[in-house]
Design a protein around this motif. Sequence first.
Motif, PDB file in Angstrom:
ATOM      1  N   UNK A 131       0.568 -10.303 -32.205  1.00  0.00           N
ATOM      2  CA  UNK A 131       0.186  -9.229 -32.742  1.00  0.00           C
ATOM      3  C   UNK A 131       1.352  -8.195 -32.983  1.00  0.00           C
ATOM      4  N   UNK A 132       0.937  -6.835 -33.401  1.00  0.00           N
ATOM      5  CA  UNK A 132       2.011  -6.091 -33.916  1.00  0.00           C
ATOM      6  C   UNK A 132       3.206  -5.856 -32.710  1.00  0.00           C
ATOM      7  N   UNK A 133       2.998  -5.742 -31.492  1.00  0.00           N
ATOM      8  CA  UNK A 133       3.978  -5.847 -30.415  1.00  0.00           C
ATOM      9  C   UNK A 133       5.096  -6.816 -30.650  1.00  0.00           C
ATOM     10  N   UNK A 134       4.489  -8.177 -30.911  1.00  0.00           N
ATOM     11  CA  UNK A 134       5.579  -9.269 -31.015  1.00  0.00           C
ATOM     12  C   UNK A 134       6.618  -8.979 -31.969  1.00  0.00           C
ATOM     13  N   UNK A 135       6.238  -8.411 -33.182  1.00  0.00           N
ATOM     14  CA  UNK A 135       7.183  -8.032 -34.011  1.00  0.00           C
ATOM     15  C   UNK A 135       8.303  -6.763 -33.931  1.00  0.00           C
ATOM     16  N   UNK A 136       7.688  -6.044 -33.055  1.00  0.00           N
ATOM     17  CA  UNK A 136       8.463  -4.791 -32.656  1.00  0.00           C
ATOM     18  C   UNK A 136       9.152  -4.733 -31.752  1.00  0.00           C
ATOM     19  N   UNK A 137       9.013  -6.062 -30.802  1.00  0.00           N
ATOM     20  CA  UNK A 137       9.804  -5.949 -29.558  1.00  0.00           C
ATOM     21  C   UNK A 137      11.273  -6.267 -29.833  1.00  0.00           C
ATOM     22  N   UNK A 138      12.122  -5.982 -28.891  1.00  0.00           N
ATOM     23  CA  UNK A 138      13.619  -6.335 -28.973  1.00  0.00           C
ATOM     24  C   UNK A 138      14.083  -7.199 -28.024  1.00  0.00           C
ATOM     25  N   UNK A 139      14.481  -8.459 -28.266  1.00  0.00           N
ATOM     26  CA  UNK A 139      14.451  -9.013 -29.750  1.00  0.00           C
ATOM     27  C   UNK A 139      13.008  -9.236 -29.997  1.00  0.00           C
ATOM     28  N   UNK A 140      12.637  -9.461 -31.338  1.00  0.00           N
ATOM     29  CA  UNK A 140      11.272  -9.930 -31.588  1.00  0.00           C
ATOM     30  C   UNK A 140      10.778 -11.124 -31.016  1.00  0.00           C
ATOM     31  N   UNK A 141       9.547 -11.007 -30.823  1.00  0.00           N
ATOM     32  CA  UNK A 141       8.824 -12.064 -29.832  1.00  0.00           C
ATOM     33  C   UNK A 141       8.343 -13.082 -30.613  1.00  0.00           C
ATOM     34  N   UNK A 142       8.683 -14.292 -30.103  1.00  0.00           N
ATOM     35  CA  UNK A 142       8.075 -15.797 -30.593  1.00  0.00           C
ATOM     36  C   UNK A 142       6.705 -15.712 -29.947  1.00  0.00           C
ATOM     37  N   UNK A 143       5.841 -16.067 -30.824  1.00  0.00           N
ATOM     38  CA  UNK A 143       4.281 -15.836 -30.257  1.00  0.00           C
ATOM     39  C   UNK A 143       3.428 -16.757 -30.918  1.00  0.00           C
ATOM     40  N   UNK A 144       2.304 -17.145 -30.092  1.00  0.00           N
ATOM     41  CA  UNK A 144       1.315 -18.188 -30.854  1.00  0.00           C
ATOM     42  C   UNK A 144       0.296 -17.231 -31.424  1.00  0.00           C
ATOM     43  N   UNK A 145       0.155 -17.473 -32.778  1.00  0.00           N
ATOM     44  CA  UNK A 145      -0.671 -16.585 -33.612  1.00  0.00           C
ATOM     45  C   UNK A 145      -2.042 -17.033 -33.311  1.00  0.00           C
ATOM     46  N   UNK A 146      -2.987 -16.410 -33.066  1.00  0.00           N
ATOM     47  CA  UNK A 146      -4.373 -16.787 -33.216  1.00  0.00           C
ATOM     48  C   UNK A 146      -5.050 -16.091 -34.238  1.00  0.00           C
ATOM     49  N   UNK A 147      -5.821 -16.530 -35.094  1.00  0.00           N
ATOM     50  CA  UNK A 147      -6.400 -15.816 -36.233  1.00  0.00           C
ATOM     51  C   UNK A 147      -7.673 -14.733 -35.913  1.00  0.00           C
ATOM     52  N   UNK A 148      -7.247 -13.743 -35.303  1.00  0.00           N
ATOM     53  CA  UNK A 148      -8.138 -12.792 -34.782  1.00  0.00           C
ATOM     54  C   UNK A 148      -9.038 -12.424 -35.661  1.00  0.00           C
ATOM     55  N   UNK A 149      -8.686 -11.617 -36.723  1.00  0.00           N
ATOM     56  CA  UNK A 149      -9.446 -11.281 -37.730  1.00  0.00           C
ATOM     57  C   UNK A 149     -10.342 -12.203 -38.397  1.00  0.00           C
ATOM     58  N   UNK A 150      -9.785 -13.532 -38.418  1.00  0.00           N
ATOM     59  CA  UNK A 150     -10.535 -14.642 -38.778  1.00  0.00           C
ATOM     60  C   UNK A 150     -11.730 -14.857 -37.924  1.00  0.00           C
ATOM     61  N   UNK A 151     -11.453 -14.971 -36.517  1.00  0.00           N
ATOM     62  CA  UNK A 151     -12.322 -14.993 -35.809  1.00  0.00           C
ATOM     63  C   UNK A 151     -13.547 -14.091 -35.816  1.00  0.00           C
ATOM     64  N   UNK A 152     -13.028 -12.666 -35.941  1.00  0.00           N
ATOM     65  CA  UNK A 152     -14.217 -11.825 -36.007  1.00  0.00           C
ATOM     66  C   UNK A 152     -15.166 -12.016 -37.175  1.00  0.00           C
ATOM     67  N   UNK A 153     -14.659 -12.320 -38.405  1.00  0.00           N
ATOM     68  CA  UNK A 153     -15.230 -12.949 -39.698  1.00  0.00           C
ATOM     69  C   UNK A 153     -16.363 -14.013 -39.282  1.00  0.00           C
ATOM     70  N   UNK A 154     -15.565 -14.960 -38.808  1.00  0.00           N
ATOM     71  CA  UNK A 154     -16.662 -16.125 -38.473  1.00  0.00           C
ATOM     72  C   UNK A 154     -17.554 -15.877 -37.399  1.00  0.00           C
ATOM     73  N   UNK A 155     -17.429 -14.936 -36.442  1.00  0.00           N
ATOM     74  CA  UNK A 155     -18.497 -14.474 -35.665  1.00  0.00           C
ATOM     75  C   UNK A 155     -19.703 -13.991 -36.406  1.00  0.00           C
ATOM     76  N   UNK A 156     -19.356 -13.074 -37.452  1.00  0.00           N
ATOM     77  CA  UNK A 156     -20.204 -12.525 -38.086  1.00  0.00           C
ATOM     78  C   UNK A 156     -21.182 -13.491 -38.961  1.00  0.00           C
ATOM     79  N   UNK A 157     -20.444 -14.327 -39.553  1.00  0.00           N
ATOM     80  CA  UNK A 157     -21.173 -15.295 -40.312  1.00  0.00           C
ATOM     81  C   UNK A 157     -22.010 -15.920 -39.343  1.00  0.00           C
TER      82      UNK A 157
END
Length: 351
Positions: free
Chosen positions: A291-317
């Motif tokens: 999330x945006x939190x990961x990019x703005x932490x000090x130091x920037x956070x290594x994180x597992x990206x899950x395609x949350x917006x893509x999940x929302x799109x897939x749910x609608x489909x």
Amino acid sequence: MAGNGGRGRGGRRPTLEEVAARAGVGRGTVSRVINGSPRVSDATRAAVEAAVAELGYVPNTAARALAANRTDAIALVVPEPETRFFAEPYFSDMLRGVGAELSDTEMQLLLIFAGSDRERQRLAQYLAAHRVDGVLLVSVHADDPLPDLLAQLEIPAVISGPRSAAESLPSVDSDNYGGARSAVEHLLSRGRRRIAHITGRLDVYGAQRRVDGYRDALREAGHPVDELLIVPGDFTDEGGRRAMTTLLSRHPDLDAVFAGSDVMAAGARQVLREAGRRVPDDVALVGYDDSAIARHMDPPLTSVRQPIEGMGRAMIDLLLTEIADRRPAASRGADRHQAVLPTELVVRASS
């Protein structure tokens, strides 16, 4: 059946019959074109569309929905307090994907919170009146009664992540197991050996799968799993703080932490800082969600990206497919679709 919805020349609303006369076809043919029926030739469709454009005819979607026993509305139901919805980027990203996918349809989106018993009772009454065509359920816990209620009412529904391996409703999720494995394997590759895990709420199946991935990654690398290095969290900043405090009291020599969300990682980071532990020099830190939190932490956070917006799109489909399928729920149980989208480890300075 379509009705009169627009304003023609002189302020008068053009009628369906006038469109049919201009196109040289019958009223039923115009209705089929407007409703998207494939049982119309390309030439006829072009003639009707030209007549619609010339006359300025606008279909009455409300009348059409009523005739089809439709509401043209979808509910996004969040069985959590509103405070959590607005505090966690996961929900806003999900809502963004859902809204983007609905933008090209005539469906309206209703956002409904059901975090308390009273809200759940009110929602049950609302759904029993069939005021929506379908429901998206986000952040579902194992004991949540809402999915079973939707099944009883035969309201099409899709959930963001199954409640268990035996989920009966259609669902869309990310690869929680694989994402957790990639996080732990990354920490192991950096020479970390005392790797702790702050879990999400363990009545959420996705959090359980992340624990499974954490354990299996350690075992396959030949490292024993120390259960004292696994502490439950609740996906909140405060939950991350509490869990990190517990972990430091149990294992002051730990050298890495995999948190089940970026929000919990932020809470853990604060406790590590207060304890004089440097990230990543003393303790490497990995989150989940990217999330945006990961990019703005000090130091920037290594994180597992899950395609949350893509999940929302897939749910609608998937939900629109369910809505279009008018077979009784019992007869289409074998067709239930469980979509799992891939995750990606985004490496930054915290590890």
